[in-house]
Design a protein around this motif. Structure first.
Motif: not given
Length: 174
Positions: A78-79, A113-117, A146-149
């Motif tokens: 979940i993002v 899992v939870v991801v904060g972008t 996380c940072s996808s960048k």
């Protein structure tokens, strides 16, 4: 490796629009976040087994969400964006949507899992790490910022959900 040591996994990424679900997939699969993609495959070896991984980034807009995106999911990321308070407030909505559309056999044990972008935009943060962690702790869900960048923590988040799914599967299923 024999065919008996193969497993298939479907991991769904869900959350509001414009929070980098597709970018997370691209960063993990190709170490690239420039191209948009809502579906991708990756093969890997985990604990001596070949894993055929399917990654689905769902559409955030209600009119485009379908049961097919969730059906057969083995795990879910979940993002939300740490710069978008509404995306954080909608975490329950996305968790419940997976249960209603995906219909997992054992919802209490379903791997999340939870991801904060968008952590690279610290000045625009509207959700603290502590409040996100508190929400995740209430459901015993691992949390990653996380940072996808930049690629920060992307691999770790995916490795965690893959390991959770792997451990939840009883036997090879390919």
């Amino acid at each position: 490796m024999s065919d008996r040591s193969k497993r298939a996994m479907k991991i769904v990424l869900t959350g509001n629009n414009f929070i980098e679900k597709s970018s997370l997939v691209r960063r993990y699969v190709d170490n690239d976040n420039e191209r948009w993609c809502n579906y991708n495959k990756k093969e890997l070896v985990l604990k001596g087994c070949k894993v055929a991984l399917e990654l689905w980034a769902t559409f955030g807009a209600r009119e485009f969400r379908t049961e097919e995106q969730y059906r057969g999911a083995d795990g879910c990321i979940i993002v939300f964006s740490v710069t978008n308070r509404k995306s954080f407030e909608d975490l329950n909505l996305w968790r419940n949507e997976l249960f209603s559309l995906g219909k997992p056999q054992n919802p209490e044990q379903f791997p999340f899992v939870v991801v904060g972008t968008k952590i690279e935009v610290e000045a625009d943060r509207t959700v603290t790490k502590e409040e996100a962690q508190q929400w995740c702790d209430s459901f015993s869900i691992p949390y990653f910022e996380c940072s996808s960048k930049a690629g920060t923590n992307v691999k770790e988040a995916f490795e965690t959900i893959i390991a959770k799914v792997f451990d939840s599967q009883k036997r090879p299923n390919l």
